[in-house]
Write a protein that holds these residues in place. Structure first.
Motif, PDB file in Angstrom:
ATOM      1  N   GLN A   2       5.779  -3.340  -0.993  1.00 34.58           N
ATOM      2  CA  GLN A   2       5.191  -4.034  -1.845  1.00 34.58           C
ATOM      3  C   GLN A   2       5.536  -5.137  -1.678  1.00 34.58           C
ATOM      4  O   GLN A   2       6.988  -4.938  -1.631  1.00 34.58           O
ATOM      5  N   GLU A   3       4.550  -6.263  -1.102  1.00 40.97           N
ATOM      6  CA  GLU A   3       5.881  -7.505  -0.936  1.00 40.97           C
ATOM      7  C   GLU A   3       5.201  -8.411  -1.794  1.00 40.97           C
ATOM      8  O   GLU A   3       4.859  -8.463  -2.168  1.00 40.97           O
ATOM      9  N   ALA A   4       5.940  -9.098  -2.224  1.00 42.75           N
ATOM     10  CA  ALA A   4       6.615 -10.226  -3.276  1.00 42.75           C
ATOM     11  C   ALA A   4       6.123 -11.589  -2.461  1.00 42.75           C
ATOM     12  O   ALA A   4       6.688 -11.612  -1.207  1.00 42.75           O
ATOM     13  N   ILE A   5       4.942 -12.437  -2.926  1.00 42.54           N
ATOM     14  CA  ILE A   5       4.815 -13.458  -2.219  1.00 42.54           C
ATOM     15  C   ILE A   5       5.333 -14.761  -3.076  1.00 42.54           C
ATOM     16  O   ILE A   5       4.736 -15.476  -3.916  1.00 42.54           O
ATOM     17  N   PHE A   6       6.416 -15.474  -2.466  1.00 43.81           N
ATOM     18  CA  PHE A   6       6.759 -16.885  -3.003  1.00 43.81           C
ATOM     19  C   PHE A   6       6.452 -17.868  -2.381  1.00 43.81           C
ATOM     20  O   PHE A   6       6.352 -18.050  -0.865  1.00 43.81           O
ATOM     21  N   THR A   7       6.012 -18.595  -2.873  1.00 42.00           N
ATOM     22  CA  THR A   7       4.934 -19.850  -1.332  1.00 42.00           C
ATOM     23  C   THR A   7       5.864 -21.529  -2.151  1.00 42.00           C
ATOM     24  O   THR A   7       6.186 -21.545  -3.431  1.00 42.00           O
ATOM     25  N   ARG A   8       5.954 -22.014  -1.306  1.00 37.64           N
ATOM     26  CA  ARG A   8       6.350 -23.426  -2.418  1.00 37.64           C
ATOM     27  C   ARG A   8       5.793 -24.235  -2.834  1.00 37.64           C
ATOM     28  O   ARG A   8       6.262 -25.057  -3.660  1.00 37.64           O
ATOM     29  N   GLY A  15       0.663  -1.077   0.269  1.00 43.73           N
ATOM     30  CA  GLY A  15       0.111   0.040   0.114  1.00 43.73           C
ATOM     31  C   GLY A  15       0.835   0.807  -0.296  1.00 43.73           C
ATOM     32  O   GLY A  15       2.178   1.079   0.275  1.00 43.73           O
ATOM     33  N   ARG A  16       0.263   2.531  -0.024  1.00 49.30           N
ATOM     34  CA  ARG A  16       0.426   3.732   0.177  1.00 49.30           C
ATOM     35  C   ARG A  16       0.027   4.585   1.557  1.00 49.30           C
ATOM     36  O   ARG A  16      -0.820   4.118   1.734  1.00 49.30           O
ATOM     37  N   TYR A  17       1.570   5.113   1.994  1.00 52.38           N
ATOM     38  CA  TYR A  17       0.919   6.089   3.118  1.00 52.38           C
ATOM     39  C   TYR A  17       1.801   7.391   2.452  1.00 52.38           C
ATOM     40  O   TYR A  17       2.598   7.206   2.353  1.00 52.38           O
TER      41      TYR A  17
END
Length: 354
Positions: free
Chosen positions: A150-156, A137-139
């Motif tokens: 910005q979150e990067a999401i890596f799942t097994r 998000g922005r603040y």
């Protein structure tokens, strides 16, 4: 009784309105040759729909698409609408709702170009997570302390399944899988990516070569012949595939398949060149990527022989010198399509185009 496939068509924006009819005409021609039918369900979704209704597609758009066998998309993007609105309003929701977690992007040297760099690569891009997540998000908007997260999401599970798919392709080719990484600088997600990719590759019996993304980008330019099957995260795969297409001759030749491998929902096929508003409506668009994407769609639908003949006709046309100006030619979009159609008209069922 002839085979019948139901395909939703979203021509979308810009040159999508030109290359999609070109590809559909070629599919109809090869369908007649091979005894199957395609029912085209045209959807007038995209930026014009956004201007009229405030959304890129109807509220029940995904439900409408779910009843088809495949989706064929032209382009998304309009200079008057922010890119995040157009992309996140149409293409990305389709990819994620239908679990199209494989983005397959083949790249081959354009035939007929003197001095062209030899390349034959399959880029397998993870398509529903990674760097293109919605988490963040922005603040403090408009203030000196404004920030963005910005979150990067890596799942097994996500890494395992995309590597398994890439490994299956590698087994059919050289048996060596190249993995795009940046584990020397991205301290959590990329080492995790490396570990899981290697585990899956070992279990699948293929060799894996982890290459830092900056070095891999240089390799695409300097030694593309050393590459075969490349597996990459969402962002890295996106960038590498456009780079590879440019090395091969033009972004106008690059196709893409957004695949749901278990076929629990339709897959989507598209050229990756974008809407190209600077040439839209001028008859200059290269139809190669759209025709190639249509060939990939036919292969996915079980029409393998027709798919091969269509791609052969397209590449034979290019080899003969019929090409648009991005490839150094002078032909219009329609002239390119007409030549492919002529070749399809001349071929007998079960034989390649000449």
């Amino acid at each position: 009784m002839s085979r019948r496939h139901v395909v939703d068509v979203i021509a979308g924006d810009g040159i999508g309105q030109e290359v999609v009819p070109a590809a559909l005409a070629c599919v109809d021609a090869v369908a007649r040759r091979f005894g199957f039918e395609v029912e085209w369900r045209h959807r007038d979704w995209g930026s014009d729909h956004y201007r009229a209704h405030g959304s890129m597609m109807p509220e029940d758009g995904l439900d409408q698409l779910r009843t088809g066998d495949a989706i064929f998309l032209g382009a998304v993007g309009d200079p008057g609408i922010p890119d995040d609105v157009t992309l996140w309003g149409l293409l990305i929701p389709i990819r994620r709702a239908f679990q199209q977690y494989v983005n397959l992007r083949p790249v081959r040297t354009v035939p007929g170009r003197e001095g062209a760099t030899e390349i034959d690569v399959l880029i397998v891009r993870e398509n529903v997570e990674g760097e293109y997540s919605e988490i963040g998000g922005r603040y403090g908007r408009g203030t000196p302390d404004e920030l963005a997260v910005q979150e990067a999401i890596f799942t097994r599970r996500g890494i395992e399944r995309i590597t398994r798919y890439a490994a299956s392709l590698s087994k059919e080719r050289t048996g060596t899988l190249i993995s795009a990484t940046k584990s020397n600088g991205i301290i959590h997600t990329m080492p995790f990516w490396d570990e899981v990719v290697r585990e899956v590759a070992d279990a699948e019996g293929v060799e894996v070569d982890s290459v830092l993304i900056d070095a891999l980008a240089a390799r695409f330019v300097l030694a593309p012949g050393s590459l075969d099957v490349v597996v990459a995260s969402n962002l890295f795969g996106d960038i590498l595939s456009d780079l590879a297409a440019a090395v091969a001759g033009s972004i106008g030749i690059a196709p893409s398949a957004n695949l749901n491998p278990d076929r629990s929902a339709p897959s989507l096929f598209e050229p990756v060149h974008g809407s190209a508003p600077d040439i839209a409506g001028k008859g200059l668009a290269n139809p190669t990527a759209a025709i190639w994407a249509a060939s990939m769609m036919l292969d996915h639908l079980g029409e393998e022989e027709a798919a091969a003949v269509l791609l052969d006709a397209c590449f034979s046309s290019l080899a003969s010198g019929v090409s648009t100006r991005d490839l150094g030619g002078t032909a219009s979009t329609q002239e390119c399509v007409d030549d492919v159609l002529r070749r399809l008209d001349e071929v007998d069922q079960g034989q390649g185009a000449q």
